[in-house]
Scaffold this motif. Structure first.
Motif, mmCIF file in Angstrom:
data_model
loop_
_atom_site.group_PDB
_atom_site.id
_atom_site.type_symbol
_atom_site.label_atom_id
_atom_site.label_comp_id
_atom_site.label_asym_id
_atom_site.label_seq_id
_atom_site.Cartn_x
_atom_site.Cartn_y
_atom_site.Cartn_z
ATOM 1 N N GLY A 12 -10.936 49.588 58.922
ATOM 2 C CA GLY A 12 -10.290 48.906 57.803
ATOM 3 C C GLY A 12 -10.662 49.442 56.442
ATOM 4 O O GLY A 12 -10.599 48.718 55.443
ATOM 5 N N ASN A 15 -5.710 50.899 53.764
ATOM 6 C CA ASN A 15 -4.417 50.798 54.432
ATOM 7 C C ASN A 15 -3.642 52.096 54.254
ATOM 8 O O ASN A 15 -3.542 52.622 53.143
ATOM 9 C CB ASN A 15 -3.607 49.639 53.857
ATOM 10 C CG ASN A 15 -4.245 48.297 54.156
ATOM 11 O OD1 ASN A 15 -4.824 48.099 55.221
ATOM 12 N ND2 ASN A 15 -4.151 47.376 53.217
ATOM 13 N N GLY A 161 -4.080 52.451 59.086
ATOM 14 C CA GLY A 161 -5.454 52.149 58.718
ATOM 15 C C GLY A 161 -6.320 53.402 58.721
ATOM 16 O O GLY A 161 -5.880 54.494 59.088
ATOM 17 N N PHE A 199 -11.022 47.168 50.949
ATOM 18 C CA PHE A 199 -11.913 47.189 52.116
ATOM 19 C C PHE A 199 -12.739 45.913 52.181
ATOM 20 O O PHE A 199 -13.381 45.512 51.217
ATOM 21 C CB PHE A 199 -12.826 48.412 52.037
ATOM 22 C CG PHE A 199 -13.917 48.445 53.072
ATOM 23 C CD1 PHE A 199 -13.640 48.230 54.412
ATOM 24 C CD2 PHE A 199 -15.228 48.699 52.698
ATOM 25 C CE1 PHE A 199 -14.644 48.265 55.367
ATOM 26 C CE2 PHE A 199 -16.248 48.742 53.640
ATOM 27 C CZ PHE A 199 -15.953 48.519 54.977
ATOM 28 N N ASN A 209 -8.935 46.429 63.279
ATOM 29 C CA ASN A 209 -9.280 47.430 62.274
ATOM 30 C C ASN A 209 -9.934 48.676 62.858
ATOM 31 O O ASN A 209 -10.002 49.705 62.187
ATOM 32 C CB ASN A 209 -10.210 46.830 61.217
ATOM 33 C CG ASN A 209 -9.463 46.001 60.192
ATOM 34 O OD1 ASN A 209 -8.280 46.220 59.952
ATOM 35 N ND2 ASN A 209 -10.139 45.047 59.587
#
Length: 228
Positions: A12, A15, A161, A199, A209
């Motif tokens: 994660g 994006n 991700g 984040f 994630n």
């Protein structure tokens, strides 16, 4: 290709959406912004993307598959699928050599920024059929933007991700220390690297994630830190 020997440390981080950009004159001529209609039409379409090795390429192929077509089908219908390096993309779009451009959508992405500033374009939502196939392969559905000229609002895309991974053979202590360093310095990293602004360290170990199992060293850190 399966990769059974990789493990996640931190997920994660940012994006990374995959999306589709179309020349405005192309969608006006077609009379639709619906990607399913565009790719399902008997009329040829010229698609631009990066060479094999880009994460956007296998995603583009899944988008084609979900909408009942393929690279070979597009070509046999009189269209083109052109793969060029980043530095050539803006020229290809600006010169009218392509109708659609498929790539990763990141805020501030230099190639997309140049395309949007120098060509009249529009951003197309991914159809539900494409999202269904992509999410079944580990991506997540979401919306991005508006980040670029010509993007009038949020656009539906699929999020790849970013995950820090390691070999399963990496020793546990090294994996632990790397994970610890990132999580405990997350705010400094976020302030120095704009792409990581969203984040969330508390979600760095979640399956959605990471996409692959955690390294035992990373898992030990998250458990000791009370995050699992």
């Amino acid at each position: 290709m399966a990769a059974p020997d990789i493990r996640a440390l931190v997920g994660g981080l940012n994006n990374v959406y995959v999306g589709v950009i179309a020349r405005q004159d192309f969608v006006e001529a077609r009379g639709t912004r619906d990607l399913a209609e565009i790719l399902g039409s008997d009329e040829p379409v010229r698609v631009l993307m990066k060479p094999v090795g880009s994460s956007a390429v296998p995603v583009a192929e899944m988008i084609f598959e979900s909408l009942g077509t393929s690279v070979d089908d597009i070509k046999s219908n009189g269209g083109e699928v052109t793969q060029v390096d980043t530095g050539q993309i803006a020229d290809q779009m600006r010169n009218g050599a392509a109708d659609l451009y498929i790539d990763t959508m990141i805020k501030g992405h230099p190639a997309i920024t140049e395309v949007a500033l120098t060509t009249d374009v529009t951003f197309l939502d991914l159809p539900q059929a494409a999202l269904d196939l992509l999410t079944s392969n580990g991506l997540t559905e979401g919306s991005y933007g508006p980040w670029f000229e010509g993007q009038e609002g949020e656009t539906v895309g699929a999020n790849l991700g970013t995950v820090l991974i390691a070999s399963a053979a990496l020793d546990e202590e090294t994996a632990y220390q790397v994970t610890k360093a990132i999580i405990e310095n997350a705010e400094a990293l976020k302030s120095s690297h704009g792409a990581w602004a969203a984040f969330d360290p508390a979600a760095a170990m979640t399956p959605e994630n990471t996409g692959v199992p955690l390294h035992p060293g990373a898992q030990r850190y998250y458990e000791e830190a009370g995050l699992m």
